[in-house]
Design a protein around this motif. Structure first.
Motif, mmCIF file in Angstrom:
data_model
loop_
_atom_site.group_PDB
_atom_site.id
_atom_site.type_symbol
_atom_site.label_atom_id
_atom_site.label_comp_id
_atom_site.label_asym_id
_atom_site.label_seq_id
_atom_site.Cartn_x
_atom_site.Cartn_y
_atom_site.Cartn_z
ATOM 1 N N ASN A 96 -13.596 -8.969 4.910
ATOM 2 C CA ASN A 96 -14.862 -9.628 5.202
ATOM 3 C C ASN A 96 -14.896 -10.930 4.422
ATOM 4 O O ASN A 96 -15.157 -10.934 3.218
ATOM 5 C CB ASN A 96 -16.046 -8.742 4.813
ATOM 6 N N PHE A 97 -14.613 -12.025 5.104
ATOM 7 C CA PHE A 97 -14.560 -13.314 4.444
ATOM 8 C C PHE A 97 -15.962 -13.867 4.244
ATOM 9 O O PHE A 97 -16.862 -13.638 5.055
ATOM 10 C CB PHE A 97 -13.706 -14.291 5.246
ATOM 11 N N SER A 98 -16.121 -14.605 3.168
ATOM 12 C CA SER A 98 -17.408 -15.213 2.835
ATOM 13 C C SER A 98 -17.394 -16.684 3.244
ATOM 14 O O SER A 98 -16.453 -17.157 3.874
ATOM 15 C CB SER A 98 -17.667 -15.089 1.331
ATOM 16 N N ASP A 99 -18.394 -17.421 2.829
ATOM 17 C CA ASP A 99 -18.447 -18.843 3.130
ATOM 18 C C ASP A 99 -17.946 -19.692 1.958
ATOM 19 O O ASP A 99 -18.236 -20.862 1.864
ATOM 20 C CB ASP A 99 -19.864 -19.256 3.541
ATOM 21 N N LYS A 100 -17.162 -19.043 1.059
ATOM 22 C CA LYS A 100 -16.573 -19.751 -0.093
ATOM 23 C C LYS A 100 -15.066 -19.518 -0.098
ATOM 24 O O LYS A 100 -14.605 -18.382 -0.151
ATOM 25 C CB LYS A 100 -17.173 -19.279 -1.402
ATOM 26 N N PHE A 101 -14.307 -20.591 -0.059
ATOM 27 C CA PHE A 101 -12.854 -20.497 -0.035
ATOM 28 C C PHE A 101 -12.317 -19.737 -1.247
ATOM 29 O O PHE A 101 -11.434 -18.890 -1.104
ATOM 30 C CB PHE A 101 -12.227 -21.893 0.050
ATOM 31 N N SER A 102 -12.833 -19.997 -2.415
ATOM 32 C CA SER A 102 -12.320 -19.337 -3.625
ATOM 33 C C SER A 102 -12.470 -17.818 -3.539
ATOM 34 O O SER A 102 -11.568 -17.074 -3.955
ATOM 35 C CB SER A 102 -13.004 -19.870 -4.885
ATOM 36 N N GLU A 103 -13.569 -17.354 -2.986
ATOM 37 C CA GLU A 103 -13.768 -15.911 -2.812
ATOM 38 C C GLU A 103 -12.808 -15.346 -1.769
ATOM 39 O O GLU A 103 -12.260 -14.256 -1.935
ATOM 40 C CB GLU A 103 -15.216 -15.612 -2.411
ATOM 41 N N ASN A 104 -12.596 -16.081 -0.697
ATOM 42 C CA ASN A 104 -11.684 -15.638 0.356
ATOM 43 C C ASN A 104 -10.243 -15.601 -0.147
ATOM 44 O O ASN A 104 -9.501 -14.660 0.136
ATOM 45 C CB ASN A 104 -11.796 -16.549 1.580
ATOM 46 N N LEU A 105 -9.872 -16.613 -0.906
ATOM 47 C CA LEU A 105 -8.515 -16.675 -1.443
ATOM 48 C C LEU A 105 -8.238 -15.493 -2.362
ATOM 49 O O LEU A 105 -7.135 -14.940 -2.374
ATOM 50 C CB LEU A 105 -8.310 -18.000 -2.177
ATOM 51 N N ALA A 106 -9.243 -15.067 -3.106
ATOM 52 C CA ALA A 106 -9.085 -13.923 -4.018
ATOM 53 C C ALA A 106 -8.776 -12.626 -3.267
ATOM 54 O O ALA A 106 -8.228 -11.686 -3.855
ATOM 55 C CB ALA A 106 -10.337 -13.759 -4.877
ATOM 56 N N LEU A 107 -9.083 -12.570 -1.980
ATOM 57 C CA LEU A 107 -8.807 -11.382 -1.169
ATOM 58 C C LEU A 107 -7.368 -11.335 -0.653
ATOM 59 O O LEU A 107 -6.917 -10.302 -0.169
ATOM 60 C CB LEU A 107 -9.764 -11.321 0.025
ATOM 61 N N LEU A 108 -6.666 -12.451 -0.746
ATOM 62 C CA LEU A 108 -5.306 -12.544 -0.223
ATOM 63 C C LEU A 108 -4.285 -12.272 -1.323
ATOM 64 O O LEU A 108 -4.532 -12.548 -2.494
ATOM 65 C CB LEU A 108 -5.063 -13.934 0.376
ATOM 66 N N PRO A 109 -3.106 -11.743 -0.953
ATOM 67 C CA PRO A 109 -2.086 -11.454 -1.960
ATOM 68 C C PRO A 109 -1.550 -12.728 -2.614
ATOM 69 O O PRO A 109 -1.509 -13.796 -1.983
ATOM 70 C CB PRO A 109 -0.985 -10.738 -1.174
ATOM 71 N N CYS A 145 -8.791 -17.719 12.384
ATOM 72 C CA CYS A 145 -9.028 -16.925 11.183
ATOM 73 C C CYS A 145 -8.884 -17.804 9.937
ATOM 74 O O CYS A 145 -9.691 -17.723 9.011
ATOM 75 C CB CYS A 145 -8.054 -15.747 11.141
ATOM 76 N N ALA A 146 -7.855 -18.630 9.915
ATOM 77 C CA ALA A 146 -7.629 -19.512 8.768
ATOM 78 C C ALA A 146 -8.808 -20.451 8.555
ATOM 79 O O ALA A 146 -9.211 -20.692 7.413
ATOM 80 C CB ALA A 146 -6.345 -20.312 8.968
ATOM 81 N N LEU A 147 -9.370 -20.972 9.636
ATOM 82 C CA LEU A 147 -10.514 -21.866 9.498
ATOM 83 C C LEU A 147 -11.697 -21.145 8.871
ATOM 84 O O LEU A 147 -12.472 -21.744 8.117
ATOM 85 C CB LEU A 147 -10.874 -22.475 10.853
ATOM 86 N N THR A 148 -11.812 -19.851 9.129
ATOM 87 C CA THR A 148 -12.839 -19.040 8.473
ATOM 88 C C THR A 148 -12.522 -18.884 6.988
ATOM 89 O O THR A 148 -13.411 -19.000 6.142
ATOM 90 C CB THR A 148 -12.934 -17.651 9.135
ATOM 91 N N ILE A 149 -11.273 -18.626 6.668
ATOM 92 C CA ILE A 149 -10.859 -18.456 5.272
ATOM 93 C C ILE A 149 -11.122 -19.731 4.474
ATOM 94 O O ILE A 149 -11.628 -19.684 3.358
ATOM 95 C CB ILE A 149 -9.371 -18.066 5.184
ATOM 96 N N TYR A 150 -10.784 -20.870 5.053
ATOM 97 C CA TYR A 150 -10.967 -22.149 4.351
ATOM 98 C C TYR A 150 -12.441 -22.482 4.121
ATOM 99 O O TYR A 150 -12.757 -23.345 3.294
ATOM 100 C CB TYR A 150 -10.287 -23.283 5.114
#
Length: 109
Positions: A5-18, A69-74
Motif C-alpha cells: 500500500n503505497f503512500s503519497d510520500k516517496f521516502s515512505e514508499n522507498l522504505a517498503l522496497l528491498p 506503478c512506478a509513478l505511484t511509488i515516486y
C-alpha cells in the motif's frame, strides 16, 4: 501484481522496497536489445535503482503496468516531473511507456 500500500510520500514508499546494496548499476534495454539508460547505485539515483529493480523482479520488466506503478511509488516526485520535464529523467522515461512494445528490460551490471 501484489504491491504494498503505497503512500503519497516517496521516502515512505522507498522504505517498503528491498535494499539493492549489492547492485552497482542497472542498464535499461529496449525491445531490440539496445541499452537506453544506465542507473547507478549512488546518491541521486539509488532510489530509482531500487524502484526499477523491484518492478523488474515483480513484473519481469518495465512494462506499461510497471511504469504506472512506478509513478505511484515516486509520489510527489511524479508531480514535480510533470511540472518540470527533464528534471527527473528516470521518471520522465516512465511517462513514455504506454504500449507493450515500449517495455524495457532491466540488466544488472
Amino acid at each position: 501484481m501484489q504491491r504494498p500500500n503505497f503512500s503519497d510520500k516517496f521516502s515512505e514508499n522507498l522504505a517498503l522496497l528491498p535494499l539493492m546494496d549489492t547492485v552497482a548499476a542497472i542498464e535499461l534495454v529496449d525491445q531490440s536489445g539496445v541499452p537506453v539508460a544506465k542507473i547507478e547505485n549512488k546518491p541521486g539515483q539509488a532510489g530509482s535503482l531500487r524502484v526499477y529493480c523491484w518492478l523488474a523482479e515483480t513484473l519481469g520488466a518495465i512494462t506499461p503496468e510497471a511504469a504506472e506503478c512506478a509513478l505511484t511509488i515516486y509520489a510527489e516526485h511524479t508531480q514535480d516531473a510533470r511540472a518540470h520535464p527533464g528534471k527527473h529523467p528516470n521518471i520522465d522515461r516512465l511517462f513514455n511507456i504506454k504500449t507493450p512494445d515500449q517495455t524495457l528490460q532491466v540488466k544488472h551490471l
